[in-house]
Motif scaffolding. Structure first.
Motif, PDB file in Angstrom:
ATOM      1  N   UNK A  67       0.701  -1.231   0.421  1.00  0.00           N
ATOM      2  CA  UNK A  67       0.246   0.410  -0.248  1.00  0.00           C
ATOM      3  C   UNK A  67       1.047   0.587   0.308  1.00  0.00           C
ATOM      4  N   UNK A  68      -0.057   2.657  -0.768  1.00  0.00           N
ATOM      5  CA  UNK A  68       1.020   4.018  -0.003  1.00  0.00           C
ATOM      6  C   UNK A  68       0.883   4.259   1.188  1.00  0.00           C
ATOM      7  N   UNK A  69       1.925   4.838   1.694  1.00  0.00           N
ATOM      8  CA  UNK A  69       2.784   5.241   2.609  1.00  0.00           C
ATOM      9  C   UNK A  69       3.069   6.551   2.740  1.00  0.00           C
ATOM     10  N   UNK A  70       2.592   7.461   3.740  1.00  0.00           N
ATOM     11  CA  UNK A  70       2.743   8.450   4.082  1.00  0.00           C
ATOM     12  C   UNK A  70       3.114   8.794   5.356  1.00  0.00           C
ATOM     13  N   UNK A  71       1.960   8.582   6.037  1.00  0.00           N
ATOM     14  CA  UNK A  71       2.654   8.241   7.479  1.00  0.00           C
ATOM     15  C   UNK A  71       3.972   7.839   8.551  1.00  0.00           C
ATOM     16  N   UNK A  72       4.881   8.607   8.749  1.00  0.00           N
ATOM     17  CA  UNK A  72       6.020   7.619   9.371  1.00  0.00           C
ATOM     18  C   UNK A  72       6.229   7.156   9.754  1.00  0.00           C
ATOM     19  N   UNK A  73       4.565   7.079  10.904  1.00  0.00           N
ATOM     20  CA  UNK A  73       4.670   5.861  12.219  1.00  0.00           C
ATOM     21  C   UNK A  73       4.457   4.228  11.681  1.00  0.00           C
ATOM     22  N   UNK A  74       3.987   4.676  10.314  1.00  0.00           N
ATOM     23  CA  UNK A  74       3.085   3.459   9.401  1.00  0.00           C
ATOM     24  C   UNK A  74       4.295   2.747   9.115  1.00  0.00           C
ATOM     25  N   UNK A  75       5.525   2.705   9.236  1.00  0.00           N
ATOM     26  CA  UNK A  75       6.474   2.580   8.518  1.00  0.00           C
ATOM     27  C   UNK A  75       7.178   1.711   9.418  1.00  0.00           C
ATOM     28  N   UNK A  76       7.331   0.558   9.623  1.00  0.00           N
ATOM     29  CA  UNK A  76       7.632  -0.489  10.075  1.00  0.00           C
ATOM     30  C   UNK A  76       9.217  -1.492   9.788  1.00  0.00           C
ATOM     31  N   UNK A  77       9.553  -2.210  11.141  1.00  0.00           N
ATOM     32  CA  UNK A  77      10.586  -2.555  11.210  1.00  0.00           C
ATOM     33  C   UNK A  77      10.571  -4.266   9.632  1.00  0.00           C
ATOM     34  N   UNK A  78      11.862  -4.292   8.678  1.00  0.00           N
ATOM     35  CA  UNK A  78      12.011  -5.244   8.187  1.00  0.00           C
ATOM     36  C   UNK A  78      11.066  -4.735   6.432  1.00  0.00           C
ATOM     37  N   UNK A  79      10.334  -3.213   6.830  1.00  0.00           N
ATOM     38  CA  UNK A  79       9.681  -3.168   5.762  1.00  0.00           C
ATOM     39  C   UNK A  79      10.368  -2.794   4.673  1.00  0.00           C
ATOM     40  N   UNK A  80      10.457  -3.106   2.783  1.00  0.00           N
ATOM     41  CA  UNK A  80      10.734  -3.009   1.728  1.00  0.00           C
ATOM     42  C   UNK A  80       9.401  -1.863   1.411  1.00  0.00           C
ATOM     43  N   UNK A  81      10.439  -1.181   1.301  1.00  0.00           N
ATOM     44  CA  UNK A  81       9.548   0.390   0.027  1.00  0.00           C
ATOM     45  C   UNK A  81      10.697   0.608  -0.875  1.00  0.00           C
ATOM     46  N   UNK A  82       9.109   1.090  -1.145  1.00  0.00           N
ATOM     47  CA  UNK A  82       9.932   1.153  -3.285  1.00  0.00           C
ATOM     48  C   UNK A  82       9.897   2.633  -2.974  1.00  0.00           C
ATOM     49  N   UNK A  83      10.197   3.991  -3.481  1.00  0.00           N
ATOM     50  CA  UNK A  83      10.898   5.334  -3.940  1.00  0.00           C
ATOM     51  C   UNK A  83      11.064   6.296  -4.939  1.00  0.00           C
ATOM     52  N   UNK A  84      10.104   6.679  -5.530  1.00  0.00           N
ATOM     53  CA  UNK A  84      10.291   7.469  -6.756  1.00  0.00           C
ATOM     54  C   UNK A  84      11.597   7.678  -7.071  1.00  0.00           C
ATOM     55  N   UNK A  85      12.289   7.386  -7.755  1.00  0.00           N
ATOM     56  CA  UNK A  85      13.618   8.126  -7.838  1.00  0.00           C
ATOM     57  C   UNK A  85      14.297   9.154  -7.459  1.00  0.00           C
ATOM     58  N   UNK A  86      13.234  10.100  -8.161  1.00  0.00           N
ATOM     59  CA  UNK A  86      13.391  11.508  -8.655  1.00  0.00           C
ATOM     60  C   UNK A  86      13.176  11.928  -6.611  1.00  0.00           C
ATOM     61  N   UNK A  87      13.591  11.245  -6.011  1.00  0.00           N
ATOM     62  CA  UNK A  87      13.106  12.233  -4.477  1.00  0.00           C
ATOM     63  C   UNK A  87      14.851  11.896  -3.825  1.00  0.00           C
ATOM     64  N   UNK A  88      15.922  11.375  -4.786  1.00  0.00           N
ATOM     65  CA  UNK A  88      16.868  11.006  -4.237  1.00  0.00           C
ATOM     66  C   UNK A  88      17.457  10.403  -2.815  1.00  0.00           C
ATOM     67  N   UNK A  89      17.494  10.399  -2.388  1.00  0.00           N
ATOM     68  CA  UNK A  89      18.557   9.893  -0.897  1.00  0.00           C
ATOM     69  C   UNK A  89      20.119   9.291  -1.253  1.00  0.00           C
ATOM     70  N   UNK A  90      20.702   8.998  -2.388  1.00  0.00           N
ATOM     71  CA  UNK A  90      20.957   7.660  -2.589  1.00  0.00           C
ATOM     72  C   UNK A  90      21.736   7.888  -3.573  1.00  0.00           C
ATOM     73  N   UNK A  91      23.240   8.310  -3.481  1.00  0.00           N
ATOM     74  CA  UNK A  91      23.956   8.169  -5.259  1.00  0.00           C
ATOM     75  C   UNK A  91      24.938   6.861  -5.160  1.00  0.00           C
ATOM     76  N   UNK A  92      26.534   6.744  -5.916  1.00  0.00           N
ATOM     77  CA  UNK A  92      26.624   5.476  -6.292  1.00  0.00           C
ATOM     78  C   UNK A  92      27.338   5.264  -5.170  1.00  0.00           C
TER      79      UNK A  92
END
Length: 965
Positions: free
Chosen positions: A597-622
């Motif tokens: 499901x789509x998640x906005x509230x950070x309190x709904x993100x739980x240990x071990x979750x697999x989270x798919x992020x739009x690449x345009x948001x950044x947060x990672x480099x090489x």
């Protein structure tokens, strides 16, 4: 084939590695084959301790009458950068697969027999880099000899029935396999004391007094470290002897001098970075490689940026060197690419010249290199750390003793080591850092300290100089009673992290995947977009939960180290669990799981979750996790699937953006395809021409050229991209990729596990699963009556699929297609792949939402009393049927069946029948009592192991049928 003995080990080692074994390796092989593994092994860095893997492989092949573990688990308490143990295991697997003669050939033949014979591979290898939904290649067979490399979090959470990132329905499989027929080697165990203590309790709870009937194949644990941790054992550790110290190769490594200058540096970050830069550039001219190791990721990034700017400067300020950054939070594919760039310049190599032959290489790193990294620096600059961490870092300096004498600098921040010697509480290491500095200055000669193995005088070392490792809580039977309840898990569920890292630092990760085909304007399409190319571990990055929450909420992520469990404090935002303005991401748990499901509230993100992020948001480099980065992140999904032998290629605008190396001709051919909508028809000729161009692109990565060539052959399937524009290409033919384990499917859900490339009749599938379950049980040494009950459970497990509505669902909701099949179906190619298509087909069939065919299988099995009565243990047969998709541990799920049907048992000549409304969710149905009776009979992990045997037989039968179709 004549029996293998301990006298054959030197020849095996020579044939496998091309060199003779060290004396200790021969002694260890003899000890293991004469009895059990030692509880503790104490060996210095560079003594070849990963050869314990070779010893375990040989002992397994040579075991006759004395059981040796099939699964060899090598565990380190770090996120891996360059793993010497995995490289060794892969090399061994390749050599064994090719071996035809000699001792190596004999070992390979015996391992194939253990794996089940036929075309089985002698040895499989795997890295558990973080759990991803159905990324379970290492659990393909309970028979397969396997070397698994992983971290404390990944192995520990699985062993405690709470595998991080693993589907809860697969928790029992992982726990049962890890606790049975397994050897668990904990490298640098002194850094993992809580985990070692917990392992001691797990071993106790696997013993006879905790089970009425113990299964063969006990868990064995070896704590390996220069500072042994034996979980309370008084057994003397296995270590080097005089023969080892006299060995010319080992002697050179043991006697090499590693002279470190102790230096103070300013406390403030910019000034400290400047000091580290100064010392590194001074050492570089006389060294081929220089390591710069610091305690915080942010510091490592700052030093790397400063060194990089110096390489681009002009005139006298220019640094004529190459620079690379290594941290633990990096996607495995990206990490492997980084390592490939410098492999020949920094890896241990006996033939490497002792002085710089090329431009020097400066490797800036965090603690991630301390364990399992086969790096060999000519000089070293390191931030001060506890003495055990420093010794690990100096183990990467002149690792093979080729230089004989090397230079280093140990830097301490002024505020971490007051002149009066008062201990200071460091954010990462507590008081151990300043106490270590005080000890070094007192023990040094004129401000220089020799970290050489034989020159290091450990007299006077106390526990307060070591990295803080709190004790784990006592593991009680009540804790295991909670964890063994996997479906549903109890509301009061103990946190596994406390038992892996101690109560002071409970930290958990999430797995993060970046994708370029998630349109910001159409988030409702994201689940279908991700389902078209499911996430897998090679593209996933483990990120601390509190850091990801902070980043998602728009805060800067808190500073972190690369030490498991020592991550710094969560932010106030994380503690409050508020998410005003948090960015949208997708939690992925599979195409037909309500947790996707789509998640906005950070309190709904739980240990071990697999989270798919739009690449345009950044947060990672090489170089890995970089919360400050806003640049587009590369999408590695197709490459990750390729490594798992699955042919998927998404042709989208985002993919073309990533492929900057495309020629104008290829771009012109691919761009129209990437812009196609669902209403447009694809010209097959144009498609194949574009694939041909792509496979011939000289600058394209080798994996992409191979994938394009494969897709251009038979079995090409083309479908519209769920995002609205673009295409998804796939193939019914499976890729062959050297060294990959491949994907494993079918551990959880009715829909996904019932999809196949061709029709598979129910009767044939039941016979196949029964045969494989008996085959597994026999080769695993189970008693005959247990083998027979496993086979009986295989015959019954899918009876519930005889429900006419389930049959219609398998046919995609098309009665004509079901009639054309002419038989009861177990698997079908007409079951849609997309979540929306699955729901529509189920609605057309009338099968209830959330329906579970295994519950009806139990009801039908109970109706055919003559079949069940012939079982040695009817309770076990019913339990195995009920749990073959991970449910009913201990309660059956509630299914609302508004139009129940009477279903006849599909047994030849059978007369039994049962309502599809089984009522097994009732507390008095017998499911709950049966579960606990069997837990007491076989033990917590023993029952899970029996379940794993049947479930892997089911998975293997399904996979074989697909490959033959």
């Amino acid at each position: 084939m004549s029996a293998l003995t301990a006298r054959d080990f030197p020849a095996f080692f020579q044939e496998l590695n091309g060199v003779e074994p060290f004396p200790w390796q021969v002694r260890l092989a003899a000890e293991v084959m004469a009895g059990q593994w030692p509880e503790a092994i104490s060996l210095p860095t560079a003594s070849g301790k990963t050869a314990c893997i070779d010893v375990a492989i040989f002992a397994l092949a040579a075991a006759v009458g004395r059981r040796q573990p099939r699964r060899i688990l090598f565990v380190v308490d770090r996120r891996l950068v360059v793993d010497e143990a995995h490289a060794r295991a892969v090399r061994a697997a390749e050599r064994l697969a090719e071996a035809k003669a000699g001792v190596l050939g004999a070992v390979a033949e015996r391992l194939r027999e253990l794996a089940g014979g036929g075309d089985a591979q002698p040895l499989a290898t795997a890295i558990l880099r973080g759990g991803i939904y159905r990324d379970d290649g290492w659990v393909r067979s309970p028979l397969q000899p396997t070397v698994v490399l992983s971290t404390v979090d990944q192995i520990g959470s699985r062993l405690l029935f709470r595998g991080y990132g693993v589907s809860p329905n697969a928790w029992p499989i992982h726990a049962g396999l890890l606790a049975t027929d397994s050897l668990l080697i904990v490298d640098e165990a002194h850094t993992s004391a809580p985990f070692v203590e917990t392992l001691g309790w797990v071993r106790r709870y696997c013993e006879d007094r905790w089970a009425q009937r113990r299964l063969p194949g006990a868990l064995q644990v070896v704590a390996m470290s220069a500072t042994p941790v034996t979980g309370g054992s008084t057994t003397r550790p296995f270590t080097l002897d005089d023969a080892d110290r006299a060995h010319p190769v080992l002697q050179r490594r043991l006697q090499a001098r590693k002279l470190a200058t102790l230096a103070r540096a300013p406390s403030k970050e910019p000034a400290f970075v400047g000091d580290a830069l100064k010392h590194a550039t001074q050492l570089a001219p006389s060294a081929r490689s220089v390591g710069v190791v610091v305690n915080r990721v942010a510091t490592a990034r700052a030093i790397h940026a400063a060194l990089n700017s110096r390489t681009k400067a002009k005139g006298g300020d220019r640094l004529d060197a190459d620079v690379i950054l290594l941290t633990g939070r990096v996607r495995p594919i990206a990490r492997d690419a980084l390592v490939a760039e410098v492999r020949g310049r920094v890896f241990s190599d006996p033939n490497r010249p002792g002085v710089a032959a090329t431009r020097p290489l400066l490797v800036v790193a965090t603690q991630c290199i301390e364990v399992g990294a086969d790096l060999d620096f000519d000089a070293l600059v390191t931030e001060c750390a506890p003495i055990d961490a420093l010794r690990q870092r100096f183990g990467r300096l002149d690792r093979l003793g080729q230089r004989g004498e090397s230079k280093a600098v140990v830097l301490v921040r002024e505020d971490s080591a007051p002149d009066d010697g008062t201990p200071v509480d460091d954010p990462v290491y507590g008081e151990a850092l300043s106490r270590t500095w005080n000890w070094l200055t007192e023990a040094s000669a004129g401000g220089t300290f020799d970290f050489g193995i034989e020159h290091f005088d450990g007299a006077g070392l106390t526990a307060d100089l070591l990295t803080p490792t709190p004790s784990a809580p006592v593991l009680l039977p009540a804790h295991v009673d909670c964890w063994v309840q996997t479906s549903p898990a109890p509301h009061a569920d103990p946190d596994p992290a406390v038992f892996l890292h101690g109560p002071a630092e409970p930290r958990a990760d999430v797995q993060v995947v970046w994708r370029s085909d998630l349109a910001a304007e159409a988030p409702e399409s994201w689940p279908a977009c991700v389902a078209a190319c499911p996430p897998s571990s090679p593209e996933a990055m483990s990120v601390p939960l509190f850091q990801f929450r902070a980043w998602l909420a728009g805060e800067g992520a808190p500073a972190s180290s690369d030490v498991e469990g020592l991550e710094g404090a969560p932010s106030e935002t994380d503690q409050a669990a508020t998410a005003a303005g948090a960015r949208l991401v997708l939690r992925w748990a599979g195409p037909d799981d309500d947790r996707t499901q789509l998640v906005t509230g950070i309190d709904r993100i739980l240990p071990g979750d697999t989270l798919v992020v739009p690449a345009g948001l950044g947060g990672c480099d090489r170089f890995g996790w970089n919360p400050a980065s806003t640049e587009q992140v590369s999408d590695l999904g197709d490459e990750a699937q390729f490594l798992r032998r699955t042919a998927i290629l998404r042709l989208t605008a985002g993919a073309l953006r990533d492929w900057r190396w495309l020629t104008a001709e290829a771009t012109a051919a691919l761009a129209p395809l990437a812009g196609m909508t669902a209403e447009q028809e694809v010209d097959e000729g144009e498609m194949r021409e574009a694939l041909s161009l792509l496979s011939g692109e000289s600058d394209a990565p080798a994996w992409l050229r191979a994938l394009a060539d494969h897709l251009g052959g038979k079995g090409l399937q083309v479908s519209p991209h769920p995002g609205g524009t673009g295409l998804v290409l796939s193939s019914t033919r499976r890729l062959r990729v050297a060294g990959s384990l491949g994907a494993v499917e079918g551990f959880s859900d009715d829909a996904t596990s019932s999809r196949a490339a061709a029709v598979i009749p129910l009767e044939a599938h039941l016979e196949h699963v029964s045969s494989l379950a008996r085959h597994f049980g026999t080769l695993l040494g189970l008693p005959d009556e247990l083998v027979a009950d496993l086979g009986r459970a295989g015959l019954l497990h899918d009876w519930g699929k005889a429900d006419p509505r389930f049959q219609l669902w398998l046919a995609g909701g098309d009665p004509a297609a079901l009639a054309a099949a002419g038989c009861l179906l177990a698997k079908s190619p007409r079951l849609p792949r997309s979540p929306d298509g699955l729901r529509k087909a189920r609605d057309r069939s009338g099968y209830p939402a959330g329906g579970r065919h295994e519950l009806l299988s139990v009801g039908l099995a109970q109706s055919e009393r003559h079949l069940l009565g012939a079982a040695s243990e009817p309770d076990l047969v019913l339990h195995l049927v009920a749990t073959h998709h991970g449910r009913c541990r201990p309660l059956a799920p509630t299914v609302l069946d508004e139009s129940p049907r009477s279903v006849k048992a599909p047994a030849p000549g059978g007369e039994g029948a049962c309502s599809s409304d089984t009522r097994l969710d009732a507390l008095d149905s017998g499911v709950l009592e049966r579960f606990w009776r069997l837990v007491r009979r076989y033990g917590w992990w023993g029952l899970a192991y029996l379940e794993a045997i049947l479930r892997l037989a089911d998975q293997r039968a399904s996979q074989q049928a697909r490959e033959e179709a």
